[in-house]
Design an enzyme around this catalytic site. Structure first.
Site, PDB file in Angstrom:
ATOM      1  CD  GLU A 162      -2.859  -1.451   2.242  1.00  0.00           C
ATOM      2  OE1 GLU A 162      -2.897  -0.600   3.149  1.00  0.00           O
ATOM      3  OE2 GLU A 162      -3.579  -2.470   2.237  1.00  0.00           O
ATOM      4  CG  ASN A 203      -0.354  -6.871  -1.812  1.00  0.00           C
ATOM      5  OD1 ASN A 203      -0.862  -7.449  -2.771  1.00  0.00           O
ATOM      6  ND2 ASN A 203      -0.915  -6.871  -0.611  1.00  0.00           N
ATOM      7  CD  GLU A 267      -4.571  -7.935   1.171  1.00  0.00           C
ATOM      8  OE1 GLU A 267      -5.497  -7.239   1.662  1.00  0.00           O
ATOM      9  OE2 GLU A 267      -3.373  -7.682   1.344  1.00  0.00           O
ATOM     10  CG  ASP A 269     -12.604  -9.105   0.905  1.00  0.00           C
ATOM     11  OD1 ASP A 269     -12.563  -8.098   0.163  1.00  0.00           O
ATOM     12  OD2 ASP A 269     -12.161  -9.096   2.068  1.00  0.00           O
TER      13      ASP A 269
HETATM   14  O1  G2I Z   1      -7.849  -4.192   5.841  1.00  0.00           O
HETATM   15  C1  G2I Z   1      -7.940  -5.299   5.004  1.00  0.00           C
HETATM   16  C2  G2I Z   1      -6.597  -5.691   4.454  1.00  0.00           C
HETATM   17  C3  G2I Z   1      -6.087  -4.621   3.512  1.00  0.00           C
HETATM   18  N1  G2I Z   1      -4.803  -4.983   2.928  1.00  0.00           N
HETATM   19  C4  G2I Z   1      -3.771  -5.352   3.877  1.00  0.00           C
HETATM   20  C5  G2I Z   1      -4.264  -6.396   4.847  1.00  0.00           C
HETATM   21  O2  G2I Z   1      -3.272  -6.670   5.801  1.00  0.00           O
HETATM   22  C6  G2I Z   1      -5.538  -5.950   5.523  1.00  0.00           C
HETATM   23  O3  G2I Z   1      -5.910  -7.000   6.431  1.00  0.00           O
HETATM   24  C7  G2I Z   1      -6.615  -6.614   7.570  1.00  0.00           C
HETATM   25  C8  G2I Z   1      -6.897  -7.821   8.440  1.00  0.00           C
HETATM   26  O4  G2I Z   1      -7.688  -8.732   7.721  1.00  0.00           O
HETATM   27  C9  G2I Z   1      -7.649  -7.374   9.695  1.00  0.00           C
HETATM   28  O5  G2I Z   1      -7.788  -8.486  10.581  1.00  0.00           O
HETATM   29  O6  G2I Z   1      -5.881  -5.660   8.289  1.00  0.00           O
HETATM   30  C10 G2I Z   1      -6.620  -5.145   9.370  1.00  0.00           C
HETATM   31  C11 G2I Z   1      -5.856  -3.987   9.992  1.00  0.00           C
HETATM   32  O7  G2I Z   1      -5.629  -2.990   9.044  1.00  0.00           O
HETATM   33  C12 G2I Z   1      -6.887  -6.264  10.370  1.00  0.00           C
HETATM   34  O8  G2I Z   1      -7.685  -5.772  11.424  1.00  0.00           O
HETATM   35  C13 G2I Z   1      -7.107  -5.869  12.711  1.00  0.00           C
HETATM   36  C14 G2I Z   1      -7.923  -5.003  13.649  1.00  0.00           C
HETATM   37  O9  G2I Z   1      -7.850  -3.653  13.213  1.00  0.00           O
HETATM   38  C15 G2I Z   1      -7.398  -5.110  15.032  1.00  0.00           C
HETATM   39  O10 G2I Z   1      -8.224  -4.419  15.925  1.00  0.00           O
HETATM   40  C16 G2I Z   1      -7.276  -6.578  15.444  1.00  0.00           C
HETATM   41  O11 G2I Z   1      -6.626  -6.676  16.700  1.00  0.00           O
HETATM   42  O12 G2I Z   1      -7.099  -7.194  13.145  1.00  0.00           O
HETATM   43  C17 G2I Z   1      -6.483  -7.354  14.386  1.00  0.00           C
HETATM   44  C18 G2I Z   1      -6.365  -8.848  14.725  1.00  0.00           C
HETATM   45  O13 G2I Z   1      -7.643  -9.436  14.744  1.00  0.00           O
END
Ligand code: G2I
Length: 373
Positions: A162, A203, A267, A269
């Site tokens: 990003e 990415n 990624e 969805d």
């Molecule tokens: O935001 C969607 C994706 C966008 N591209 C990069 C990816 O790395 C990103 O993944 C998401 C995860 O799927 C989420 O699970 O990234 C988020 C953060 O930007 C993740 O969310 C975080 C929550 O914000 C936290 O509160 C939580 O502790 O997930 C953490 C673990 O569950």
């Protein structure tokens, strides 16, 4: 678990996977035994089909579907800088180790995600007082440590994630502000040195179609290649909205391939307002099919990863209130129409069950009644 359910849940799993999963959890079946196996169909098309996973969930039916259907996994959070080194010098590898160990036990590839990103960055990095030189050293040390730890065990690394704004200019992350434009080349060189066998990816999201942001990415990849920077691939995240697959997706994949890099959908969805309706699920099936077809159609497209395979393990409801149902399986691990759309794009022509007339209808539901509420 009843024998029939167990057979369904583990269908398609290797002996190694069965050993890893052990006693599968109770609950709904993952899929009918007659249902297609996405990783096998994908392999026949020369691509992989992967999923993001949550390490702490890798037991029972979740593990069975992960191992049974997918030949690549990506830790959703466990390899991010904030996860592995929240405090300087205090390393926490258990989540990342668990994902890599699971993959190896089940013959799966791993996409490492991600080494350099502005988000989920520990505050000691984000808010440190750095010079260009000191932050570059911290960044390349981080890459050496993490990519070095998993050397030889990672198929793809998302080295930089990003890096762009929507208009194609550089995002003003702490790395960009402090080190300048060269931080990306520095990161790729450090990753190559740490793990020469891994394919190194740039990415991003909203770069699936041809637009200002993907043009910025395209220009950078062309420059990096011209400078001999070791970049092997481009990741198109593909966090999409139902009915809005960009019409230029395949052309965009092709133009990056023509620069001499691989491309992956990293990624995927496809979200919708909830509750899901039959019409939206049909559209979502067509959308998953279209994205998968676009990858199959371009020989340098390495594979597709869905960002969570089940609606019970998706970031969408937390980040987009009122939206969800974005993945190919429902919250009870039952395949949705989207799952059959993926399979069809991969050459499967089996029975998708009674649908509402011609076109992409809902598939079989493993003997359970499905109500999307
Ligand atoms: O935001 C969607 C994706 C966008 N591209 C990069 C990816 O790395 C990103 O993944 C998401 C995860 O799927 C989420 O699970 O990234 C988020 C953060 O930007 C993740 O969310 C975080 C929550 O914000 C936290 O509160 C939580 O502790 O997930 C953490 C673990 O569950």
């Amino acid at each position: 678990m009843k024998l029939q359910s167990l057979r369904r849940a583990v269908f398609g799993m290797s002996a190694a996977a069965l050993l890893t999963v052990g006693a599968a959890a109770p609950g709904h079946a993952a899929a009918e035994a007659a249902d297609p196996i996405l990783k096998d169909l994908a392999a026949a098309q020369g691509i992989y089909y992967g999923t993001a996973v949550t390490a702490s969930k890798l037991t029972g039916t979740y593990a069975a579907v992960t191992a049974g259907q997918f030949d690549s996994i990506t830790p959703g959070n466990e390899m991010k800088w904030g996860s592995v080194e929240p405090v300087r010098g205090d390393f926490r590898w258990s989540g990342a180790d668990a994902v890599v160990d699971f993959a190896e036990a089940n013959g799966q590839k791993v996409r490492g995600h991600t080494l350099v990103w502005h988000s989920q960055l520990p505050s000691w990095v984000e808010n440190g007082s750095w010079t260009a030189g000191s932050l570059r050293t911290v960044m390349t040390d981080h890459i050496a440590t993490e990519a070095g730890r998993y050397k030889g065990r990672i198929d793809h690394w998302d080295v930089v994630n990003e890096a762009f704004n929507e208009d194609g200019t550089r995002r003003q992350s702490v790395f960009q502000r402090t080190i300048g434009d060269g931080y990306i080349a520095d990161a790729f060189r450090a990753a190559r040195a740490a793990d020469p066998a891994a394919k190194l990816y740039l990415n991003d999201y909203n770069v699936e179609g041809i637009n200002a942001k993907s043009n910025g990415m395209y220009d950078l990849v062309r420059q990096l290649k011209a400078q001999g920077v070791p970049i092997d691939g481009v990741g198109l995240q593909a966090h999409l909205i139902v009915g809005q697959v960009p019409s230029t997706l395949q052309a965009n994949i092709q133009r990056f391939a023509d620069l001499g890099v691989d491309v992956a959908i990293t990624e995927l969805d496809i979200r919708m307002p909830v509750p899901a309706t039959e019409q939206r699920l049909r559209q979502q099936k067509a959308d998953y099919k279209a994205v998968t077809q676009a990858c199959v159609a371009v020989s340098r497209c390495a594979g597709v990863t869905v960002w969570g395979f089940t609606d019970s393990d998706s970031w969408i409801p937390d980040f987009f209130p009122g939206e969800g149902a974005a993945t190919p399986y429902d919250e009870n691990y039952r395949p949705k129409p989207a799952y059959y759309g993926i399979a069809e794009a991969l050459g499967w022509s089996g029975d998708t069950g009674p649908g509402p007339g011609p076109g992409p209808g809902p598939g079989p539901v493993s003997g359970c009644a499905v109500t999307y509420a």
